[in-house]
Design an enzyme around this catalytic site. Structure first.
Site: not given
Length: 343
Positions: A16, A61-62, A168, A279-281
């Site tokens: 973008t 970017s995808s 992230t 961890t998914q946290c």
């Protein structure tokens, strides 16, 4: 005596930030980086020389893959001696993956490589692109006694510079799109630009840049959920040529204690497939053995992902596998911080 101006190379990969709106038609078109200073005259106030290099075909970017990471690293390698810093303009969706990958690929980095992008196009009335670009260039140009202040891969977005492999993307809506929950910002932009030197990577000795271009993408990510079943687990573990799997576990590294899970993981490890517990946290760390629901993973010698992000973990796997780290050493090397990506 005139001081030599810092030289910065902008590398536009797509995204973008490189789009500008045609107000007559409302359509977006690619920005001409050859006319950068004409379109963003504020850059003239920075005491540095800015050049640009654009991908022949801008990449959403995808669509980014390992070959694009190699292209970015080769552009930096080819221009490393001529420039004091690099700013990589990149779509935000996979920017954390790319910043993490480049942090491993660029060994002995002593110059800044700053990833940035935007949520709105550069020509939009309310764009965040100008501030992100201007400050990224300013950060890349920072020097103290002729030495770059930042000597690592960073990600700058909405007034904060983070270590790239600690980030992230958590929002598709807000200008503050990125977070680094397990590591503090390296710098903050306000009325003054504040650099927190105590959090920066400190290269031990000045060594020659080594660019690692072999990445092995025979890897997978499995996210646990209530109802996760053996058929799904086996379908992934029996993928041809699979070499490593990240399991995104609950909380501090916890997983179901069902025998089918333990037995299938045990078989995979015996076959030489590396299993990594992450961890998914969004924040926090894996602490295997803290609860009964992670003791079985610890006994299997599952690799401890500690406080690493999934983005940094998957790219670290590609890097280590691409460099032929032996099965015997793999667990030890993965559990060691290589570029400040984990504790």
């Amino acid at each position: 005596m005139m001081t030599k101006k810092t030289k910065i190379l902008l590398i536009y990969t797509g995204g973008t930030i490189g789009m500008i709106k045609d107000y007559k038609t409302g359509a977006l078109r690619a920005f001409d980086f050859g006319k950068l200073k004409k379109n963003i005259p504020e850059l003239m106030q920075l005491d540095c020389e800015i050049s640009s290099h654009s991908f022949e075909t801008p990449i959403d970017s995808s669509n980014i893959n390992t070959s694009h990471w190699v292209s970015i690293s080769e552009t930096i390698e080819d221009n490393y001696a001529q420039y004091d810093g690099f700013v990589v303009l990149h779509g935000s969706d996979t920017m954390s993956y790319s910043a993490s990958a480049l942090s491993y690929m660029l060994e002995n980095l002593t110059k800044p490589v700053i990833f940035t992008g935007s949520q709105l196009p550069i020509g939009d009335l309310r764009t965040d692109a100008k501030e992100n670009l201007i400050t990224s260039v300013q950060i890349a140009a920072l020097q103290a006694k002729g030495v770059s202040v930042i000597q690592e891969v960073g990600l700058y977005f909405e007034y904060k510079l983070y270590r790239g492999n600690r980030t992230t993307k958590f929002s598709a809506e807000h200008f503050q799109a990125f977070g680094s929950l397990n590591y503090p910002p390296l710098a903050e932009s306000g009325v003054h630009l504040r650099v927190f030197k105590e959090y920066l990577l400190k290269p031990k000795k000045k060594k020659t840049l080594i660019v690692h271009k072999n990445l092995d993408n025979n890897v997978a990510i499995l996210k646990l959920f209530p109802g996760f079943n053996e058929h799904l687990l086996r379908a992934v573990l029996e993928t041809p040529d699979l070499k490593a799997v990240i399991i995104e576990t609950y909380g501090s590294g916890n997983a179901p204690t069902d025998s089918w899970l333990t037995e299938n993981l045990k078989k995979a490890i015996k076959k030489g497939i590396h299993i990594i517990n992450v961890t998914q946290c969004s924040g926090g760390s894996v602490i295997m053995g803290q609860y009964e629901t992670s003791e079985h993973l610890q006994k299997l010698q599952v690799i401890n992902g500690k406080d690493i992000t999934t983005e940094a973990a998957i790219t670290k796997l590609m890097y280590l596998l691409g460099n032929g780290i032996s099965n015997k050493l793999f667990k030890t090397v993965f559990e060691t911080s290589l570029r400040g990506e984990m504790v």
